[in-house]
Design an enzyme around this catalytic site. Structure first.
Site, short mmCIF file in Angstrom:
data_model
loop_
_atom_site.label_atom_id
_atom_site.label_comp_id
_atom_site.label_asym_id
_atom_site.label_seq_id
_atom_site.Cartn_x
_atom_site.Cartn_y
_atom_site.Cartn_z
N CYS A 1 -15.46 8.00 -104.24
CA CYS A 1 -16.32 8.44 -103.14
C CYS A 1 -17.31 9.47 -103.69
O CYS A 1 -17.19 9.91 -104.84
CB CYS A 1 -15.46 9.08 -102.05
SG CYS A 1 -14.58 10.51 -102.68
N GLU B 1 -5.34 19.86 -99.82
CA GLU B 1 -6.50 20.01 -98.91
C GLU B 1 -6.07 20.67 -97.60
O GLU B 1 -6.76 21.56 -97.08
CB GLU B 1 -7.13 18.63 -98.62
CG GLU B 1 -8.31 18.76 -97.67
CD GLU B 1 -8.77 17.43 -97.09
OE1 GLU B 1 -8.75 16.43 -97.81
OE2 GLU B 1 -9.14 17.42 -95.91
FE1 F3S Z 1 -14.26 11.95 -100.99
FE2 F3S Z 1 -15.02 14.23 -100.02
FE3 F3S Z 1 -14.55 12.22 -98.47
S1 F3S Z 1 -13.67 13.95 -101.75
S2 F3S Z 1 -12.95 11.06 -99.45
S3 F3S Z 1 -16.21 12.35 -99.94
S4 F3S Z 1 -13.90 14.30 -98.14
#
Ligand code: F3S
Length: 280
Positions: free
Chosen positions: A12, A124
């Site tokens: 991601c 987190e």
């Molecule tokens: Fe990746 Fe950030 Fe979403 S690490 S899964 S873009 S919260």
């Protein structure tokens, strides 16, 4: 056997940013990451070879050395301690996690009891809790709601990798228990896109393979999403784990990967499947 890759799979935005910055930072020397940068042991090993060492705490680091804060973020107290020690911080907290932290902080300031929907031990969630005030609670499942007592004014945020199903079930239960409920939807779009894409693909194939770290929350969630579609689903970290018996009588296999799975790992799996030598 036809192999179909999910539309949305693999790194991601937040993980890509963290990995790229960490590899760049490695050249500075004396670079340490507080906990594994991502939940993927193969990529963490590649980083180690590049010079980014993982530490579980920073007590042995010296002033002036670099400390990477990974995409999960850390509680504010940890940042303060690291700065007080004279460490140079490379803060790679994902902006979406940062948003959840700020929302939790704002809710607490406004007098709400903060409820974080997520996995209690996940880093987190621990980082968000650090901003959420003394009386904050973590709720993992709708059943957990029964086992807790709540204040009348509740403020809710989610771990960014939560599924909408679990989040909305919990929110609905809290709605019945509260006098006032303020909800921030902090689920990350990348997570939802990967889950939706995996769910759609699972409906069209005979077997699903989910590639990613066993310690990766978002990868495990993809496994649950595929299984909820009733499809045999196998969670693997690397191509070598593929077993031929999984594909007996299978004509279509679907492949997806968690947000912390590097392209080179995913490509290794696809190559092995395409080679027809699975499990050998
Ligand atoms: Fe990746 Fe950030 Fe979403 S690490 S899964 S873009 S919260």
């Amino acid at each position: 056997m036809e192999i179909v890759l999910a539309d949305k799979a693999g790194f991601c935005f937040g993980v890509k940013r963290a990995i790229n910055t960490a590899f760049e930072a490695a050249a500075k020397g004396n670079v340490y990451c507080l906990g594994p940068l991502i939940h993927n042991p193969q990529e963490v090993e590649r980083l180690r070879k590049a010079g980014v060492k993982t530490v579980e705490d920073f007590s042995s680091l010296q002033p002036g050395e670099y400390l990477i804060i990974r995409s999960h973020g850390v509680p504010p107290q940890v940042l303060e301690q690291a700065r007080a020690k004279g460490l140079q911080i490379i803060d790679l907290t994902c902006p979406f996690v940062g948003k959840a932290q700020r929302d939790a902080e704002a809710l607490s300031r406004e007098g709400y009891q903060v409820v974080v929907v997520g996995e209690k031990q996940h880093p987190e969630v621990q980082s968000i809790l650090g901003y959420a005030g003394q009386n904050a609670l973590v709720i993992e499942t709708a059943d957990d709601v029964e086992n807790n007592t709540f204040q009348p004014r509740l403020g809710v945020v989610a771990q960014t990798t939560q599924s909408y199903g679990n989040f909305s079930e919990i929110v609905l239960k809290l709605l019945r228990l509260s006098k006032e409920l303020k909800v921030f939807n902090t689920i990350c779009n990348s997570t939802k896109e990967r889950q939706d894409s995996a769910h759609a693909l699972a409906g069209q194939v005979d077997v699903m393979l989910v590639v990613g770290g066993r310690n990766s929350a978002n990868t495990s969630r993809l496994v649950s999403v595929c299984r909820s579609e009733g499809k045999p689903t196998y969670h693997i970290e690397v191509a070598d784990e593929i077993r031929p018996e999984w594909f007996a009588g299978v004509s279509r296999v679907g492949v997806t990967a968690g947000a912390s799975t590097p392209d080179w790992v995913l490509e290794g799996v696809l190559e092995k499947l395409k080679s027809g030598k699975v499990g050998t």
